[in-house]
Design a protein around this motif. Structure first.
Motif, PDB file in Angstrom:
ATOM      1  N   GLN A 201      36.453  38.341  36.708  1.00  0.00           N
ATOM      2  CA  GLN A 201      37.142  39.392  37.109  1.00  0.00           C
ATOM      3  C   GLN A 201      37.290  39.979  38.676  1.00  0.00           C
ATOM      4  O   GLN A 201      38.480  40.069  38.926  1.00  0.00           O
ATOM      5  CB  GLN A 201      36.985  40.696  36.178  1.00  0.00           C
ATOM      6  CG  GLN A 201      37.884  41.797  36.239  1.00  0.00           C
ATOM      7  CD  GLN A 201      39.267  41.579  35.600  1.00  0.00           C
ATOM      8  OE1 GLN A 201      39.133  41.124  34.392  1.00  0.00           O
ATOM      9  NE2 GLN A 201      40.271  41.781  36.396  1.00  0.00           N
TER      10      GLN A 201
ATOM     11  N   GLN B 139      46.557  38.841  34.788  1.00  0.00           N
ATOM     12  CA  GLN B 139      45.989  39.806  35.637  1.00  0.00           C
ATOM     13  C   GLN B 139      46.854  40.619  36.566  1.00  0.00           C
ATOM     14  O   GLN B 139      46.727  41.602  36.913  1.00  0.00           O
ATOM     15  CB  GLN B 139      44.489  39.327  35.951  1.00  0.00           C
ATOM     16  CG  GLN B 139      43.605  38.568  34.850  1.00  0.00           C
ATOM     17  CD  GLN B 139      43.005  39.943  34.406  1.00  0.00           C
ATOM     18  OE1 GLN B 139      42.486  40.957  34.895  1.00  0.00           O
ATOM     19  NE2 GLN B 139      43.160  39.938  33.024  1.00  0.00           N
TER      20      GLN B 139
ATOM     21  N   SER C 166      44.963  39.802  42.834  1.00  0.00           N
ATOM     22  CA  SER C 166      46.083  41.015  42.684  1.00  0.00           C
ATOM     23  C   SER C 166      46.203  41.985  43.853  1.00  0.00           C
ATOM     24  O   SER C 166      47.372  42.455  44.142  1.00  0.00           O
ATOM     25  CB  SER C 166      45.493  41.738  41.351  1.00  0.00           C
ATOM     26  OG  SER C 166      45.270  40.978  40.098  1.00  0.00           O
TER      27      SER C 166
ATOM     28  N   ALA D 281      40.173  37.764  40.015  1.00  0.00           N
ATOM     29  CA  ALA D 281      41.489  38.252  39.539  1.00  0.00           C
ATOM     30  C   ALA D 281      41.837  39.637  40.389  1.00  0.00           C
ATOM     31  O   ALA D 281      43.146  39.724  40.862  1.00  0.00           O
ATOM     32  CB  ALA D 281      41.506  38.447  38.169  1.00  0.00           C
ATOM     33  N   ASP D 282      40.802  40.307  40.604  1.00  0.00           N
ATOM     34  CA  ASP D 282      41.105  41.531  41.274  1.00  0.00           C
ATOM     35  C   ASP D 282      41.536  41.377  42.869  1.00  0.00           C
ATOM     36  O   ASP D 282      42.341  41.891  43.028  1.00  0.00           O
ATOM     37  CB  ASP D 282      40.205  42.516  41.141  1.00  0.00           C
ATOM     38  CG  ASP D 282      39.832  43.218  39.718  1.00  0.00           C
ATOM     39  OD1 ASP D 282      40.685  43.057  39.017  1.00  0.00           O
ATOM     40  OD2 ASP D 282      38.760  43.607  39.538  1.00  0.00           O
TER      41      ASP D 282
END
Length: 277
Positions: free
Chosen positions: A69, A107, A76, A72-73
């Motif tokens: 995660q 995501q 993003s 992915a953050d």
């Protein structure tokens, strides 16, 4: 709609009654999952190129638990920063070159769902199994089976191209990006999954990241994301192993030892953002 072009003649494809077709009469059916296969037989290097079902299922199971995660953050956030610079367009295109089963693009799309801009998310992978999984779960995004070395996209059509641990053609990325577009790459940094190397090699060495900026691109941003994961279940460790080249290079005995004994893993990602020059 995606900016697909015909892999046979490079003319623009239009969608009509679940068939993508060009003005030269080449046509490609939309599969029941919603994707289109634009990988010509002569461009395949094997009967079923790319990741097999077991590898795709393993990656989906691993990523679904949120272990990556933070990566992915970060991706993003980078794309969201870029969106703030786009003021003259009503629609934006984001493309994932080597999308796998669709996790990262999903995501990014969720992260950006508060923007007023209309964003078209599309991606491709050479693995039919991966694209089937992606299209079935993330039906709001668009997918094609194709090669990252022959992107079936119109020239200057993408605001951002994402490339995670996937080979590609720099010329193709340059061709499909808009003049103000960005190319986000993610590759292993020095200590990525170093525990695997320690278990497999007598003298493990750090990974040496590529330092050369691709021709006709300029490096605008570079960052490192690293964190430690605790994988308490053998299935989690096996799924992670299947996501790496070590799965193919290690013997069955060594792979089983890894799965049985290792529980702590270091991640180390090199993220770079390039712009066209």
């Amino acid at each position: 709609m995606p900016s697909w072009i015909c892999p046979s003649c490079s003319n623009v494809l239009s969608l009509n009654n679940h068939i993508w077709a060009c003005s030269n009469g080449h046509s490609y059916d939309v599969a029941k999952e919603g994707y289109v296969n634009l990988l010509l037989v002569q461009h395949k290097n094997s009967k079923q190129p790319g990741d097999n079902k077991q590898m795709v299922n393993g990656r989906r199971a691993f990523l679904a638990l949120g272990f990556y995660q933070p990566l992915a953050d970060a991706i993003s956030y980078i794309f969201n920063q870029h969106l703030a610079t786009i003021t003259h367009e009503s629609a934006v295109s984001f493309f994932d070159a080597g999308c796998g089963e669709g996790y990262y693009m999903a995501q990014v799309s969720q992260y950006c769902n508060q923007t007023d801009l209309q964003i078209e998310f599309s991606g491709l992978d050479i693995s039919k199994f991966a694209v089937q999984k992606a299209a079935k779960k993330y039906s709001n995004n668009h997918y094609a089976v194709a090669s990252t070395f022959q992107l079936p996209l119109e020239n200057n059509s993408q605001d951002a191209v994402l490339q995670i641990f996937a080979p590609s053609s720099e010329l193709e990325i340059h061709r499909v990006l808009k003049s103000s577009g960005i190319w986000i790459t993610v590759n292993p940094a020095a200590n990525h999954l170093f525990e695997f190397k320690q278990a497999l090699y007598d003298k493990p060495t750090e990974h040496k990241a590529e330092q050369v900026t691709p021709q006709e691109f300029e490096l605008s941003q570079q960052l490192n994301i690293n964190f430690v994961m605790q994988l308490t279940e053998p299935e989690q460790r096996e799924n992670l192993l299947m996501m790496t080249p070590y799965y193919w290079s290690a013997t069955a005995e060594k792979k089983q030892m890894l799965v049985d004994n290792l529980q702590q893993f270091t991640t180390d990602f090199d993220i770079r953002v390039y712009v066209k020059t």
